[in-house]
Enzyme design. Sequence first.
Site, PDB file in Angstrom:
ATOM      1  CB  ALA A  67      -1.672  -6.475  -1.560  1.00  0.00           C
ATOM      2  CG  PHE A  68      -5.545  -7.790  -6.087  1.00  0.00           C
ATOM      3  CD1 PHE A  68      -5.252  -8.961  -5.433  1.00  0.00           C
ATOM      4  CD2 PHE A  68      -6.768  -7.679  -6.736  1.00  0.00           C
ATOM      5  CE1 PHE A  68      -6.142 -10.015  -5.410  1.00  0.00           C
ATOM      6  CE2 PHE A  68      -7.670  -8.730  -6.717  1.00  0.00           C
ATOM      7  CZ  PHE A  68      -7.361  -9.894  -6.053  1.00  0.00           C
ATOM      8  CE  LYS A  69      -6.805 -11.160  -1.160  1.00  0.00           C
ATOM      9  NZ  LYS A  69      -5.705 -11.475  -2.106  1.00  0.00           N
ATOM     10  CG  ASP A  70      -5.177  -2.031  -0.351  1.00  0.00           C
ATOM     11  OD1 ASP A  70      -5.679  -2.423   0.722  1.00  0.00           O
ATOM     12  OD2 ASP A  70      -3.965  -1.796  -0.493  1.00  0.00           O
TER      13      ASP A  70
ATOM     14  CG  LEU B 251     -11.133  -5.856   1.199  1.00  0.00           C
ATOM     15  CD1 LEU B 251      -9.983  -6.656   1.801  1.00  0.00           C
ATOM     16  CD2 LEU B 251     -12.399  -6.037   2.042  1.00  0.00           C
TER      17      LEU B 251
END
Length: 495
Positions: A110-113, A116
């Site tokens: 998911a785009f949080k990667d 993060l």
Amino acid sequence: MDLFYRSTRNSSEAVTASQAILKGLANDGGLYVPETVPRLEKSLEELAGMTYQETAYEVMKLFFTDFTEAELKECIAKAYDSKFDTEVIAPLVEADGTYYLELFHGATIAFKDMALSILPHLLTTSARKNHVNNEIVILTATSGDTGKAALAGFADVKGTRIIVFYPKNGVSPIQEKQMVTQKGDNTFVVGITGNFDDAQTGVKQLFGDRELAAVMDKAGFQFSSANSINIGRLVPQVVYYVYACAQLLKEGKIERGEQINVVVPTGNFGNILAAYFAKQMGIPIAKFICASNENKVLCEFFETGVYDRNREFVLTSSPSMDILISSNLERLIYLSAGADAEKNAAFMRDLSETGRYAITDDMRAQMKDFYGNYASEQETANTIKALYEKTGYVIDTHTAVAACVCGKYQKETGDYTKVVLASTASPFKFTRSVMNAIDAKYDAMTDFALVDELSRLANIAVPRAIEEIRTAPVLHDTVCDKEEMRDVVLKFLGI
Ligand SMILES: *Cc1c(COP(=O)(O)O)cnc(C)c1O
């Protein structure tokens, strides 16, 4: 020249980038904003010849001016490596005339990667630069996605530990499995007997506990947060809009000087704000199309100028956008009020006291490039099915909200400017909702049978992140009451 950051609620304090990254939130509760948004030093033609990592350096060096070249390049190299399943990191895929910017090729799909995976390195470098010798302890409460992305980012990063609290009965089975199988000696995952609010409130109390802070300091630890309001998360998100635009030019999909529109499925307003910063850096973006699910606070805000969180919270099939307070919007409010911290602070006071505020016509005029709309649950499902049947391309529920809103915008305005659409999650992350949208018959299948069926249907391999949890052993089984969170933290730290 150094770029400084100021709080959206108090103009007197200016901090460096590394200080802003370390602190996360300003003491007055405000968010850090750069005094000016720097202009790119390279033309789009020059950027078109660069890799993702090189582009990242071009963008980040302008925001994080107190980092040395070697420091920044090391952070970038450690973040955007083989954790991503494609060398281009953020590929553009054309389907039905829209460019889907796939932001889900990292460790947790998911785009949080995107942010993060670099934040831990920015944080430890910032600690070193500011002579912080304590080990950094990241505390996070999660309703599912952020927790896993933060765990994956911080796992085995020297000088850090991470503790994630999640509601024991409030996340999906796949989300729980993803978290409790997390490797890394510095990771700790704890289920709370309560809901997400209990976990969140508990974490906030720990952050505010001065006595605990003193005990920790004595033992060589201090808390920090991986929250989405940290500029160490925002700036890395600017990179992929620059990269996407440069790739379109390189591939001859746009001409020099041609503008694009971006469409972003929005929750906390971080991703779309990054696109806004990209424009201010010089990237030719015309419109920012802000897509909401049935929690349509932002959609109404852009229509009326009134932000009103007093409404029912709706659980949808795009849970990462189930949000009534979009924290990063505060930065846009502040900027459109002419960087007036006092004015912004008054709006935020109204928000916390009455749950609503109304901005001025002047401020609305500053936001004229933003457009908001929303997709209902049925529309979201229809969008997944229609795109699949027309092109064979399968998108997740969050991305589908954006695709639906994109269509509404085009129909309403007749503006068919080329579109880059932020594709924020792999369909494998929300397999059941995606498969049910394509055909109701899939509802009878088990989660992993659905994964295999999706792989066959979309003709893409099952991502490593999903493959791993089929067989991975459970490594975390701590469960506690919310009253016990403090003790659990101390025990994990060996204090
Ligand atoms: C977090 C998230 C969003 C929302 O992004 P914001 O930056 O909070 O607006 C959208 N889609 C997915 C899959 C997410 O995980």
